[in-house]
Design an enzyme around this catalytic site. Structure first.
Site, PDB file in Angstrom:
ATOM      1  N   LYS A  59      -2.566  -2.069  -3.038  1.00  0.00           N
ATOM      2  CA  LYS A  59      -3.607  -1.200  -2.467  1.00  0.00           C
ATOM      3  C   LYS A  59      -3.222   0.251  -2.708  1.00  0.00           C
ATOM      4  CE  LYS A  59      -6.042  -0.148   1.853  1.00  0.00           C
ATOM      5  NZ  LYS A  59      -6.729  -0.737   3.002  1.00  0.00           N
ATOM      6  N   GLU A 119       0.818  -1.221   0.000  1.00  0.00           N
ATOM      7  CA  GLU A 119       0.000   0.000   0.000  1.00  0.00           C
ATOM      8  C   GLU A 119       0.849   1.267   0.000  1.00  0.00           C
ATOM      9  OE1 GLU A 119      -2.681   0.505   3.347  1.00  0.00           O
ATOM     10  OE2 GLU A 119      -3.580   2.281   2.467  1.00  0.00           O
TER      11      GLU A 119
HETATM   12  P1  13P Z   1      -9.346   4.217   4.292  1.00  0.00           P
HETATM   13  O1  13P Z   1     -10.236   3.481   3.329  1.00  0.00           O
HETATM   14  O2  13P Z   1     -10.116   4.843   5.427  1.00  0.00           O
HETATM   15  O3  13P Z   1      -8.400   5.153   3.614  1.00  0.00           O
HETATM   16  O4  13P Z   1      -8.464   3.131   5.017  1.00  0.00           O
HETATM   17  C1  13P Z   1      -7.922   2.111   4.284  1.00  0.00           C
HETATM   18  C2  13P Z   1      -6.623   1.719   4.862  1.00  0.00           C
HETATM   19  O5  13P Z   1      -6.427   0.599   5.250  1.00  0.00           O
HETATM   20  C3  13P Z   1      -5.562   2.736   4.922  1.00  0.00           C
HETATM   21  O6  13P Z   1      -4.365   2.134   5.259  1.00  0.00           O
END
Ligand code: 13P
Length: 341
Positions: A220, A178
């Site tokens: 992600k 991510e």
């Molecule tokens: P949000 O969808 O609230 O951005 O959170 C997702 C997430 O896991 C961020 O690390």
């Protein structure tokens, strides 16, 4: 490492119609969410809240492929003594775990952050696997501002993401990679596109250098969106078109799936964007959600810390999960939101 098994799990995480519930708020973040609904952030309240979500039968069995947990939650039991992780497994969803340890200021780079948590990660992954976690998450944070991001911040964060991903795969855990480009700020969608493109390219370069198997991971990312304070907000169609173009340019087809963060988008925006992208398909990878706020804001409000509101909280969660499940197949329509309301 068994790559066939990693690929099977990664593919299940992004199965059309399903997506990931990010319930891995750190103690600090969940406190902020609870403050907003007037609930004290105690260990029991956090347990009750998350138990409510994991016992939402319709959402969990039909629309949620996996749940990202925080360390406290993976070791916690439901009120009746059943481990919370068991509730997730019994619903048919896959348990996952956030393994980064947050961010620190990046030396020599004012205003920029680096994600930490690599020390002892191999040992921690082993324990999480034994407890039942089959995927993990590590979030890098890249901010857009005057003169930032620097290439330094992009590279050190990409390097750490790849180090984490390689350790996960060696521990038979699917890494969710991510790299989040924040939507705070007044930049326009094209600046977001350009920065996200640099970040994704560097991240995939590091993943290759460190021999991460792309078939055994999930990406992600953020979507290409206008900064929250930008005067000109891009339309749903523009966000969908630019995000798909960006991902096609940067994400190899070997990656089984992409699961977006919501990043501060409203519930309905996050759903509409995902839906519009899937309507542009067929796409080389599964494209779904891994939302925190966009799945939980409504149930948090409906629950507000009261046992009497558990059914209402579960209904609110199931509704958002169903809407996003439809969006993951390009089958959502705004009229479905109105009907439910
Ligand atoms: P949000 O969808 O609230 O951005 O959170 C997702 C997430 O896991 C961020 O690390």
């Amino acid at each position: 490492m068994n790559l066939t098994e990693l690929n099977r799990i990664a593919t299940a995480m992004v199965k059309p119609g399903k997506g990931i519930l990010a319930a891995d708020e750190s103690s600090g973040t969940i406190k902020k969410r609870f403050d907003a609904i007037g609930v004290e952030s105690t260990e029991d309240n956090r347990r009750d809240y998350r138990e409510m979500l994991f016992r939402s039968k319709e959402a969990m069995s039909q629309h949620i492929s996996g749940v990202i947990l925080y360390d406290e939650t993976i070791w916690q039991n439901a009120k009746d003594g059943t481990p919370l992780i068991k509730l997730i497994e019994e619903s048919g969803a896959i348990p996952g775990i956030k393994v980064d340890e947050g961010t620190q200021a990046l030396p020599m780079c004012p205003g920029e952050l680096v994600t930490i948590g690599l020390d002892k990660l191999a040992e921690r992954l082993k324990k999480y696997f034994e407890r039942g976690a089959r995927f993990a998450k590590w979030r890098a944070v890249i901010d857009i501002g005057n003169g930032i991001p620097s290439m330094t911040a992009i590279s050190v964060n990409a390097h750490a993401l790849a180090r984490y991903a390689a350790l996960c795969q060696a521990a038979q855990i699917v890494p969710i990679v991510e790299p989040e480009v924040l939507m705070d700020g007044d930049h326009d969608i094209d600046r977001c596109y350009e920065v996200t493109s640099r970040v994704l390219n560097k991240t995939f370069q590091e993943l290759r250098v460190q021999r991460v198997e792309l078939e055994g991971m999930v990406l992600k990312p953020n979507m290409a969106v206008s900064g929250k304070k930008c005067a000109k907000q891009a339309s749903v169609a523009e966000v969908a078109e630019k995000t798909v173009r960006l991902l096609k340019a940067c994400v190899p087809a070997a990656v089984p799936g992409i699961a977006f963060l919501s990043g501060g988008q409203s519930d309905e925006e996050a759903t509409a964007h995902l839906d519009a992208m899937n309507k542009l398909g067929p796409l080389p990878w599964g494209l779904t959600f891994s939302y925190g706020r966009a799945l939980q804001a409504a149930p948090q409000k409906a629950w507000s810390g009261k046992a009497d509101n558990v059914a209402a909280g579960q209904r609110a969660f199931s509704h958002r999960a169903r809407m996003n499940g439809l969006a993951s197949q390009g089958k959502w329509d705004v009229s479905l939101e109105k009907k439910a309301a």
